[in-house]
Scaffold this motif. Structure first.
Motif, PDB file in Angstrom:
ATOM      1  N   THR A  12       0.831  -1.211   0.000  1.00 26.15           N
ATOM      2  CA  THR A  12       0.000   0.000   0.000  1.00 26.15           C
ATOM      3  C   THR A  12       0.860   1.254   0.000  1.00 26.15           C
ATOM      4  O   THR A  12       0.601   2.219  -0.720  1.00 26.15           O
ATOM      5  CB  THR A  12      -0.921   0.010   1.233  1.00 26.15           C
ATOM      6  OG1 THR A  12      -1.716  -1.173   1.230  1.00 26.15           O
ATOM      7  CG2 THR A  12      -1.833   1.223   1.215  1.00 26.15           C
ATOM      8  N   TYR A  16       1.221   4.096  -2.924  1.00 27.98           N
ATOM      9  CA  TYR A  16       0.964   5.496  -2.570  1.00 27.98           C
ATOM     10  C   TYR A  16       2.128   6.384  -3.041  1.00 27.98           C
ATOM     11  O   TYR A  16       1.924   7.426  -3.664  1.00 27.98           O
ATOM     12  CB  TYR A  16       0.779   5.609  -1.058  1.00 27.98           C
ATOM     13  CG  TYR A  16       0.623   7.028  -0.569  1.00 27.98           C
ATOM     14  CD1 TYR A  16      -0.542   7.743  -0.789  1.00 27.98           C
ATOM     15  CD2 TYR A  16       1.676   7.662   0.108  1.00 27.98           C
ATOM     16  CE1 TYR A  16      -0.679   9.053  -0.343  1.00 27.98           C
ATOM     17  CE2 TYR A  16       1.548   8.963   0.567  1.00 27.98           C
ATOM     18  CZ  TYR A  16       0.369   9.652   0.333  1.00 27.98           C
ATOM     19  OH  TYR A  16       0.240  10.944   0.758  1.00 27.98           O
ATOM     20  N   ARG A  20       1.984   9.229  -6.056  1.00 32.32           N
ATOM     21  CA  ARG A  20       2.350  10.637  -5.834  1.00 32.32           C
ATOM     22  C   ARG A  20       3.460  11.080  -6.793  1.00 32.32           C
ATOM     23  O   ARG A  20       3.428  12.175  -7.357  1.00 32.32           O
ATOM     24  CB  ARG A  20       2.810  10.826  -4.377  1.00 32.32           C
ATOM     25  CG  ARG A  20       1.715  10.635  -3.329  1.00 32.32           C
ATOM     26  CD  ARG A  20       0.787  11.836  -3.280  1.00 32.32           C
ATOM     27  NE  ARG A  20       1.480  13.029  -2.804  1.00 32.32           N
ATOM     28  CZ  ARG A  20       1.551  13.396  -1.524  1.00 32.32           C
ATOM     29  NH1 ARG A  20       0.992  12.643  -0.576  1.00 32.32           N
ATOM     30  NH2 ARG A  20       2.155  14.510  -1.172  1.00 32.32           N
TER      31      ARG A  20
END
Length: 376
Positions: A12, A16, A20
């Motif tokens: 996860t 992430y 980004r």
């Protein structure tokens, strides 16, 4: 934690960080490409100011066709700036600090962004490059038609030469279209196989047709051998040799080969082979091919450079200086790539070194910074 005592970064968190980074790079790429396209468009408008046939609509089309090519030139710098922005935001929001405190090393943290950057470079080389080449070739055709009027259309590809030039022998406003097969450069002499010349009057009606078994480009004209001349109002004439005037030079023929930017990554190796077989220098095209091969590494290097200059915790101070140093280093690396390319084109540097050295130099700089950040 694994049996070896190494903290594995959660999927996860990896997704992430990767999201980004990817969004920051794509946003920076779009913004920088738009700015570059605007300045390029203004330059085209300036060149078209005294060209009545270069209308505003044609200039717009020309610029749209050049956008993918501009995007490819800007991509490494977009990765650098996008990476700096993404890592700076992660550091400022303390997300990076928390991840580091939980035992995630800088190398684990950067694995996904580096892979994303390399994939962006790979997709650009293999997918965007063919699209860019087709569009850029069309843009160059429009440029030569409307902004380089009077330069004389000339194309040379696949060992065949096409030339259109003014021809007073066909009457006022007459033109000549020359088509030569099997073009070769031997030393400083340009020789061809079968040559066909169509002499047209200003109404594009055929005036004469000249066929020659071979041709040699000499200063001021072509020397044609075993010539047959078919006139519109007379019988065919044969000549052993004849001279056909032209302002074409061997240097201009060399420059007339398709621009490396107008050839895709997949088409360049075959075109390089044609150049070598014909005796012409393939340096520009070899450099373009090697640069496309090195693009994934260059993008990954830019991601590492961005991390090295933007992952300094804010509490340590000097963050602004580090970000400024990152921007300066990126500009320096960008300039180094351009300088190396010029040396490569001139033959002062081997092509492989000119294409790969900037990425290798940037990679060593980034690794040194990250080793200092992680272990220093």
């Amino acid at each position: 934690m694994s049996r070896l005592g190494v903290v594995m970064i959660p999927p996860t968190l990896s997704l992430y960080i990767g999201r980004r980074f990817l969004l920051a790079v794509l946003g920076m790429q779009a913004g920088l490409t738009a700015i570059g396209a605007l300045f390029d468009f203004l330059d085209l408008l300036r060149q078209a100011s005294d060209k009545p046939h270069a209308t505003f609509g044609r200039i717009v089309v020309m610029e749209i066709l050049r956008v993918p090519w501009l995007g490819m030139q800007i991509l490494p710098f977009a990765v650098l700036l996008g990476g700096i922005f993404a890592f700076w935001r992660l550091t400022r929001s303390s997300e990076l600090v928390v991840a580091r405190a939980s035992g995630v090393s800088a190398w684990q943290f950067l694995a996904v962004p580096v892979v994303c950057a390399a994939m962006i470079g790979g997709v650009t080389t293999t997918v965007v490059s063919p699209l860019s080449a087709v569009m850029f070739a069309r843009a160059e055709t429009l440029y030569s038609m409307y902004l380089e009027i009077g330069s004389g259309p000339l194309s040379l590809a696949g060992g065949q030469l096409w030339l259109r030039q003014a021809d007073p022998a066909a009457g006022p406003g007459g033109i000549a279209i020359l088509h030569a097969h099997d073009v070769h450069l031997k030393g400083k002499a340009l020789t061809t196989g079968r040559v066909t010349i169509l002499q047209l009057d200003r109404h594009t009606s055929l005036h004469d047709r000249i066929e020659a078994a071979t041709g040699t480009l000499q200063p001021g004209g072509w020397r044609l051998d075993q010539v047959s001349i078919l006139k519109s109002d007379d019988a065919t004439k044969t000549m052993t040799t004849m001279r056909f005037p032209t302002d074409l030079t061997v240097g201009r023929v060399q420059e007339s080969f398709a621009s490396p930017s107008a050839l895709s990554f997949w088409a360049l190796p075959r075109f390089i082979t044609v150049l070598e077989r014909s005796g012409f220098s393939p340096t520009r095209h070899e450099l373009a091919f090697q640069s496309l091969l090195a693009l994934p590494l260059l993008c990954a290097t830019m991601a590492l450079v961005a991390a090295g200059f933007s992952m300094r915790p804010a509490r340590r101070g000097g963050a602004a200086k580090m970000l400024g140093a990152g921007l300066i280093s990126g500009f320096a690396l960008f300039m180094l790539s351009d300088v190396a390319a010029q040396f490569g084109k001139s033959g002062a540097l081997p092509v492989i070194m000119a294409a790969w050295a900037p990425a290798a130099a940037g990679l060593m700089l980034a690794l040194a910074l990250l080793l200092h950040l992680e272990d220093g």
